[in-house]
Design a protein around this motif. Structure first.
Motif, mmCIF file in Angstrom:
data_model
loop_
_atom_site.group_PDB
_atom_site.id
_atom_site.type_symbol
_atom_site.label_atom_id
_atom_site.label_comp_id
_atom_site.label_asym_id
_atom_site.label_seq_id
_atom_site.Cartn_x
_atom_site.Cartn_y
_atom_site.Cartn_z
ATOM 1 N N ILE A 99 36.234 39.355 47.974
ATOM 2 C CA ILE A 99 36.643 39.696 48.996
ATOM 3 C C ILE A 99 37.317 41.257 48.669
ATOM 4 O O ILE A 99 36.159 41.915 49.216
ATOM 5 C CB ILE A 99 38.095 40.096 49.944
ATOM 6 N N LEU A 100 37.071 41.960 48.104
ATOM 7 C CA LEU A 100 36.655 43.122 46.994
ATOM 8 C C LEU A 100 34.805 43.475 47.626
ATOM 9 O O LEU A 100 34.736 44.425 48.423
ATOM 10 C CB LEU A 100 36.956 43.974 45.529
ATOM 11 N N LEU A 109 38.556 50.149 41.447
ATOM 12 C CA LEU A 109 39.416 50.002 40.169
ATOM 13 C C LEU A 109 40.748 49.993 40.448
ATOM 14 O O LEU A 109 41.397 48.636 39.045
ATOM 15 C CB LEU A 109 39.049 51.406 39.273
ATOM 16 N N LEU A 110 41.304 50.878 41.431
ATOM 17 C CA LEU A 110 43.043 50.270 41.322
ATOM 18 C C LEU A 110 43.256 48.804 42.049
ATOM 19 O O LEU A 110 44.242 47.877 42.307
ATOM 20 C CB LEU A 110 43.317 51.273 42.218
ATOM 21 N N LEU A 111 42.602 48.826 43.045
ATOM 22 C CA LEU A 111 42.039 46.993 43.666
ATOM 23 C C LEU A 111 41.711 46.087 42.390
ATOM 24 O O LEU A 111 42.248 44.657 41.955
ATOM 25 C CB LEU A 111 41.378 46.251 44.739
ATOM 26 N N TRP A 112 41.114 46.420 41.770
ATOM 27 C CA TRP A 112 40.423 45.441 40.423
ATOM 28 C C TRP A 112 41.700 45.425 39.700
ATOM 29 O O TRP A 112 41.919 43.883 39.258
ATOM 30 C CB TRP A 112 39.617 45.488 40.131
ATOM 31 N N LEU A 113 42.377 46.458 39.613
ATOM 32 C CA LEU A 113 43.643 46.355 38.473
ATOM 33 C C LEU A 113 44.653 45.202 39.498
ATOM 34 O O LEU A 113 45.190 44.238 38.109
ATOM 35 C CB LEU A 113 43.870 47.407 37.732
ATOM 36 N N PHE A 117 45.628 41.960 37.256
ATOM 37 C CA PHE A 117 46.720 41.477 36.283
ATOM 38 C C PHE A 117 48.294 41.209 37.173
ATOM 39 O O PHE A 117 48.764 40.204 36.842
ATOM 40 C CB PHE A 117 47.858 42.781 36.037
ATOM 41 N N GLY A 118 48.021 40.808 38.573
ATOM 42 C CA GLY A 118 48.480 39.646 39.417
ATOM 43 C C GLY A 118 48.018 38.342 39.871
ATOM 44 O O GLY A 118 49.389 37.693 39.437
ATOM 45 N N ALA A 119 47.136 38.352 39.383
ATOM 46 C CA ALA A 119 46.666 36.813 39.437
ATOM 47 C C ALA A 119 47.302 36.348 37.579
ATOM 48 O O ALA A 119 47.717 35.261 36.994
ATOM 49 C CB ALA A 119 45.166 36.852 38.807
ATOM 50 N N ILE A 120 47.137 37.402 36.350
ATOM 51 C CA ILE A 120 47.712 36.856 34.969
ATOM 52 C C ILE A 120 49.929 36.571 34.793
ATOM 53 O O ILE A 120 49.619 36.078 34.719
ATOM 54 C CB ILE A 120 47.655 38.155 34.272
ATOM 55 N N ALA A 121 50.006 37.576 36.275
ATOM 56 C CA ALA A 121 51.136 37.710 36.164
ATOM 57 C C ALA A 121 51.732 36.290 37.276
ATOM 58 O O ALA A 121 53.158 36.207 37.074
ATOM 59 C CB ALA A 121 51.828 38.638 36.885
ATOM 60 N N ALA A 122 51.018 35.988 37.966
ATOM 61 C CA ALA A 122 51.205 34.907 38.451
ATOM 62 C C ALA A 122 51.352 34.106 37.837
ATOM 63 O O ALA A 122 51.676 33.047 38.146
ATOM 64 C CB ALA A 122 50.164 34.967 40.077
#
Length: 151
Positions: A99-100, A109-113, A117-122
């Motif tokens: 989507i990006l 870069l903020l959306l990438w991060l 990190f959202g995927a890693i946390a999930a």
């Protein structure tokens, strides 16, 4: 099977298959990036799908191996759900990156991060959730935490 025997079995499995697994994960990531950056050209799509099929097979194989370490059907079900859940989170992360690119925001870069990190946390939350359920039913089944300190 007692916990120490299971841990030795898992460590032996990981020693044998982990280098290939990591290589395939890298191949999936690179082929996905090339696919998205080159506007979904067929050759990159074929490379991505081939790497993805190999990764799915390796994940399925590892899930089956882990399920054979216990005789408890609910634990086997939770092990299967752990793998499916982590793969679903990876898929949602890939969709987020798609989507990006599709909306021309690949330089944000903020959306990438946030997506990364959202995927890693999930994925971590999924693993922890099911490991707690597994531990309640089969305390002898090793967790990722147990395996990381057994090396």
């Amino acid at each position: 099977m007692e916990k120490q025997a299971r841990m030795r079995s898992i460590q032996s499995y990981q020693k044998r298959w982990m280098p290939l697994h990591v290589s395939v994960v890298i191949a999936v990531g690179i082929s996905f990036a090339l696919l998205v950056m080159n506007e979904f050209q067929t050759g990159y799509g074929i490379a991505f799908l081939a790497a993805l099929v190999v990764l799915i097979y390796l994940e399925w194989r590892e899930s089956r191996f882990m399920q054979r370490l216990t005789n408890e059907p609910p634990v086997q079900k939770f092990i299967r759900r752990t793998y499916v859940g982590r793969n679903a989170v990876s898929l949602f992360g890939a969709i987020g990156f798609y989507i990006l690119f599709k909306n021309g925001m690949q330089s944000n870069l903020l959306l990438w991060l946030v997506i990364f990190f959202g995927a890693i946390a999930a994925q971590a939350a999924t693993t922890i959730h099911y490991e707690r359920k597994i531990r309640q039913i089969d305390p002898e089944h090793p967790s990722r935490h147990d395996l990381s300190f057994a090396k």
